[in-house]
Enzyme design. Structure first.
Site, PDB file in Angstrom:
ATOM      1  N   ASN A  11      -4.215   2.903  -6.981  1.00 36.27           N
ATOM      2  CA  ASN A  11      -4.773   4.049  -6.268  1.00 36.27           C
ATOM      3  C   ASN A  11      -3.765   4.480  -5.208  1.00 36.27           C
ATOM      4  O   ASN A  11      -3.619   3.828  -4.182  1.00 36.27           O
ATOM      5  CB  ASN A  11      -6.111   3.645  -5.628  1.00 36.27           C
ATOM      6  CG  ASN A  11      -6.704   4.753  -4.780  1.00 36.27           C
ATOM      7  OD1 ASN A  11      -6.223   5.891  -4.800  1.00 36.27           O
ATOM      8  ND2 ASN A  11      -7.745   4.439  -4.035  1.00 36.27           N
ATOM      9  N   TRP A  12      -3.071   5.558  -5.498  1.00 40.45           N
ATOM     10  CA  TRP A  12      -2.005   6.014  -4.595  1.00 40.45           C
ATOM     11  C   TRP A  12      -2.570   6.696  -3.350  1.00 40.45           C
ATOM     12  O   TRP A  12      -1.823   7.015  -2.432  1.00 40.45           O
ATOM     13  CB  TRP A  12      -1.049   6.963  -5.337  1.00 40.45           C
ATOM     14  CG  TRP A  12      -0.304   6.337  -6.482  1.00 40.45           C
ATOM     15  CD1 TRP A  12      -0.370   5.025  -6.897  1.00 40.45           C
ATOM     16  CD2 TRP A  12       0.645   6.973  -7.342  1.00 40.45           C
ATOM     17  NE1 TRP A  12       0.469   4.818  -7.967  1.00 40.45           N
ATOM     18  CE2 TRP A  12       1.106   6.001  -8.266  1.00 40.45           C
ATOM     19  CE3 TRP A  12       1.137   8.275  -7.442  1.00 40.45           C
ATOM     20  CZ2 TRP A  12       2.046   6.299  -9.259  1.00 40.45           C
ATOM     21  CZ3 TRP A  12       2.071   8.575  -8.434  1.00 40.45           C
ATOM     22  CH2 TRP A  12       2.517   7.589  -9.332  1.00 40.45           C
ATOM     23  N   LYS A  13      -3.848   6.974  -3.336  1.00 37.94           N
ATOM     24  CA  LYS A  13      -4.504   7.646  -2.201  1.00 37.94           C
ATOM     25  C   LYS A  13      -3.736   8.936  -1.848  1.00 37.94           C
ATOM     26  O   LYS A  13      -3.192   9.575  -2.744  1.00 37.94           O
ATOM     27  CB  LYS A  13      -4.635   6.685  -1.023  1.00 37.94           C
ATOM     28  CG  LYS A  13      -5.310   5.368  -1.437  1.00 37.94           C
ATOM     29  CD  LYS A  13      -5.718   4.506  -0.288  1.00 37.94           C
ATOM     30  CE  LYS A  13      -6.386   3.249  -0.813  1.00 37.94           C
ATOM     31  NZ  LYS A  13      -6.910   2.395   0.249  1.00 37.94           N
ATOM     32  N   HIS A  98     -15.085   5.773  -3.773  1.00 34.06           N
ATOM     33  CA  HIS A  98     -14.156   4.928  -3.027  1.00 34.06           C
ATOM     34  C   HIS A  98     -14.610   4.874  -1.561  1.00 34.06           C
ATOM     35  O   HIS A  98     -15.150   5.848  -1.040  1.00 34.06           O
ATOM     36  CB  HIS A  98     -12.735   5.483  -3.127  1.00 34.06           C
ATOM     37  CG  HIS A  98     -11.741   4.536  -2.545  1.00 34.06           C
ATOM     38  ND1 HIS A  98     -11.481   4.497  -1.194  1.00 34.06           N
ATOM     39  CD2 HIS A  98     -10.993   3.559  -3.109  1.00 34.06           C
ATOM     40  CE1 HIS A  98     -10.600   3.537  -0.966  1.00 34.06           C
ATOM     41  NE2 HIS A  98     -10.279   2.953  -2.114  1.00 34.06           N
ATOM     42  N   GLU A 100     -13.199   5.228   1.115  1.00 33.61           N
ATOM     43  CA  GLU A 100     -12.722   6.306   1.990  1.00 33.61           C
ATOM     44  C   GLU A 100     -13.499   7.595   1.738  1.00 33.61           C
ATOM     45  O   GLU A 100     -13.659   8.428   2.643  1.00 33.61           O
ATOM     46  CB  GLU A 100     -11.205   6.486   1.794  1.00 33.61           C
ATOM     47  CG  GLU A 100     -10.448   5.323   2.440  1.00 33.61           C
ATOM     48  CD  GLU A 100      -9.300   4.765   1.633  1.00 33.61           C
ATOM     49  OE1 GLU A 100      -8.738   5.492   0.797  1.00 33.61           O
ATOM     50  OE2 GLU A 100      -8.957   3.581   1.844  1.00 33.61           O
ATOM     51  N   GLU A 170     -14.825  -3.450  -3.350  1.00 33.79           N
ATOM     52  CA  GLU A 170     -13.784  -3.310  -2.345  1.00 33.79           C
ATOM     53  C   GLU A 170     -14.409  -3.455  -0.960  1.00 33.79           C
ATOM     54  O   GLU A 170     -14.932  -2.468  -0.412  1.00 33.79           O
ATOM     55  CB  GLU A 170     -13.109  -1.932  -2.458  1.00 33.79           C
ATOM     56  CG  GLU A 170     -12.423  -1.698  -3.783  1.00 33.79           C
ATOM     57  CD  GLU A 170     -11.318  -0.653  -3.653  1.00 33.79           C
ATOM     58  OE1 GLU A 170     -10.163  -1.017  -3.836  1.00 33.79           O
ATOM     59  OE2 GLU A 170     -11.628   0.513  -3.346  1.00 33.79           O
ATOM     60  N   GLY A 176      -6.459  -2.003   3.227  1.00 29.68           N
ATOM     61  CA  GLY A 176      -5.353  -1.539   4.058  1.00 29.68           C
ATOM     62  C   GLY A 176      -5.163  -2.347   5.330  1.00 29.68           C
ATOM     63  O   GLY A 176      -4.424  -1.946   6.228  1.00 29.68           O
ATOM     64  N   SER A 216      -6.283  -5.104  -0.055  1.00 31.35           N
ATOM     65  CA  SER A 216      -5.072  -5.862   0.285  1.00 31.35           C
ATOM     66  C   SER A 216      -4.637  -6.823  -0.824  1.00 31.35           C
ATOM     67  O   SER A 216      -4.192  -7.943  -0.551  1.00 31.35           O
ATOM     68  CB  SER A 216      -5.256  -6.608   1.613  1.00 31.35           C
ATOM     69  OG  SER A 216      -5.469  -5.696   2.674  1.00 31.35           O
ATOM     70  N   GLY A 237      -4.194  -0.557  -3.623  1.00 26.29           N
ATOM     71  CA  GLY A 237      -3.758   0.579  -2.818  1.00 26.29           C
ATOM     72  C   GLY A 237      -2.290   0.463  -2.480  1.00 26.29           C
ATOM     73  O   GLY A 237      -1.403   0.795  -3.279  1.00 26.29           O
ATOM     74  N   GLY A 238      -1.994  -0.046  -1.298  1.00 27.64           N
ATOM     75  CA  GLY A 238      -0.631  -0.069  -0.776  1.00 27.64           C
ATOM     76  C   GLY A 238       0.397  -0.652  -1.738  1.00 27.64           C
ATOM     77  O   GLY A 238       1.488  -0.070  -1.919  1.00 27.64           O
TER      78      GLY A 238
HETATM   79  P1  13P Z   1      -5.152  -1.626  -0.207  1.00 23.47           P
HETATM   80  O1  13P Z   1      -4.680  -2.386  -1.425  1.00 23.47           O
HETATM   81  O2  13P Z   1      -4.087  -0.807   0.443  1.00 23.47           O
HETATM   82  O3  13P Z   1      -5.889  -2.534   0.747  1.00 23.47           O
HETATM   83  O4  13P Z   1      -6.235  -0.548  -0.722  1.00 23.47           O
HETATM   84  C1  13P Z   1      -7.250  -0.982  -1.553  1.00 23.47           C
HETATM   85  C2  13P Z   1      -7.955   0.205  -2.082  1.00 23.47           C
HETATM   86  O5  13P Z   1      -8.640   0.888  -1.368  1.00 23.47           O
HETATM   87  C3  13P Z   1      -7.760   0.542  -3.508  1.00 23.47           C
HETATM   88  O6  13P Z   1      -8.623   1.543  -3.914  1.00 23.47           O
END
Ligand code: 13P
Length: 258
Positions: A11-13, A98, A100, A170, A176, A216, A237-238
């Site tokens: 997930n590149w957000k 998600h 967010e 999640e 993050g 994470s 994510g990251g």
């Molecule tokens: P991180 O891996 O950056 O914690 O993000 C997780 C996430 O929200 C994937 O959708």
């Protein structure tokens, strides 16, 4: 370890730009010769880069994913993107709810359930994301929150549609932050999710539904998490913004075959 086919999503957000998105997908494709042999792999770039990223995926088995969709087919919904638009771009899988979207944008369970219905009706795979905040965890509400989100998200989703559904657990406090749930803590929630699915549907459906962990996830912690029997892959994510790290995480689910 899970007996289900693993699924790992990047997930590149709201990250990358046109040049770096293209570079990232090129790197992933170059390093993923056979990584989809034992694992479903999906990339979720920002909307504006779906087309160029999809073009680079070509006929590669990596799935093109979207981070969100709107539940109406068309009309006066400024800024929104429909399922049909995603399918036009060869999107096959979409995130729904998600954290967010829930906590930053303010989407609620009712809206997310409508989005999931729309995604499945259009033939997309829907990844329903659930998870508790730190305040909720510390108040001992993890189980209640995740089960409530699961039930609400799956309201009126029929058993045969569950083949198109992936659940992503999640925990919001792990996203993050560099704080990962321990394998045991994550497993406990995943097992609870599977038990809830058995109650909502049946044992067979619960046994085949894939439940990803997100929060994470890194190459250094993915293997231990994947040892747990109910963790069927990851939503990253990251670490998905670095092709080598992302592919290391994919490989942690399929051993040395990737
Ligand atoms: P991180 O891996 O950056 O914690 O993000 C997780 C996430 O929200 C994937 O959708």
């Amino acid at each position: 370890m899970s007996t289900r086919r693993p699924i790992v999503g990047g997930n590149w957000k709201m990250n990358t730009n046109l040049a770096s998105a293209v570079e990232l997908v090129e790197d992933v494709v170059a390093q993923c010769q056979t990584c989809t042999a034992g694992c479903d792999v999906a990339l979720f770039p920002p909307f504006p880069y779906l087309n160029p990223v999809g073009a680079k995926l070509g006929h590669h088995a990596i799935l093109l994913g979207a981070q969100d969709l709107y539940h109406e087919p068309n009309g006066a919904f400024t800024g929104e993107v429909s399922a049909e638009m995603l399918i036009d771009l060869d999107v096959e899988i979409v995130l729904v709810g998600h954290s967010e979207r829930r906590h930053v944008i303010g989407e609620d369970d009712f809206l997310l359930n409508r989005k999931l219905h729309t995604a499945l009706a259009a033939g997309l795979t829907g990844v329903l994301c659930i998870g508790e905040t730190m305040v909720q965890r510390e108040a001992g509400q993890t189980q209640q929150v995740t089960v409530d989100q699961l039930r609400a998200g799956l309201e009126q989703i029929r058993v045969e549609q569950m083949r198109q559904v992936v659940i992503a657990y999640e925990p919001v406090w792990a996203i993050g932050t560099g704080r990962t749930a321990t394998p045991e803590d994550a497993q406990a929630v995943h097992a609870q999710i599977r038990t809830t699915l058995a109650g909502l549907y049946d044992e067979a459906t619960a046994a085949v539904t894939r439940i990803q962990y997100g929060g994470s996830v890194k190459p250094s912690n993915a293997a231990a998490l994947y040892q747990q029997p109910d963790i069927d892959g990851f939503l990253v994510g990251g670490a998905s913004l670095k092709a080598d790290q992302f592919l290391d995480i994919v490989r942690s689910t399929v051993g040395a075959t990737a």
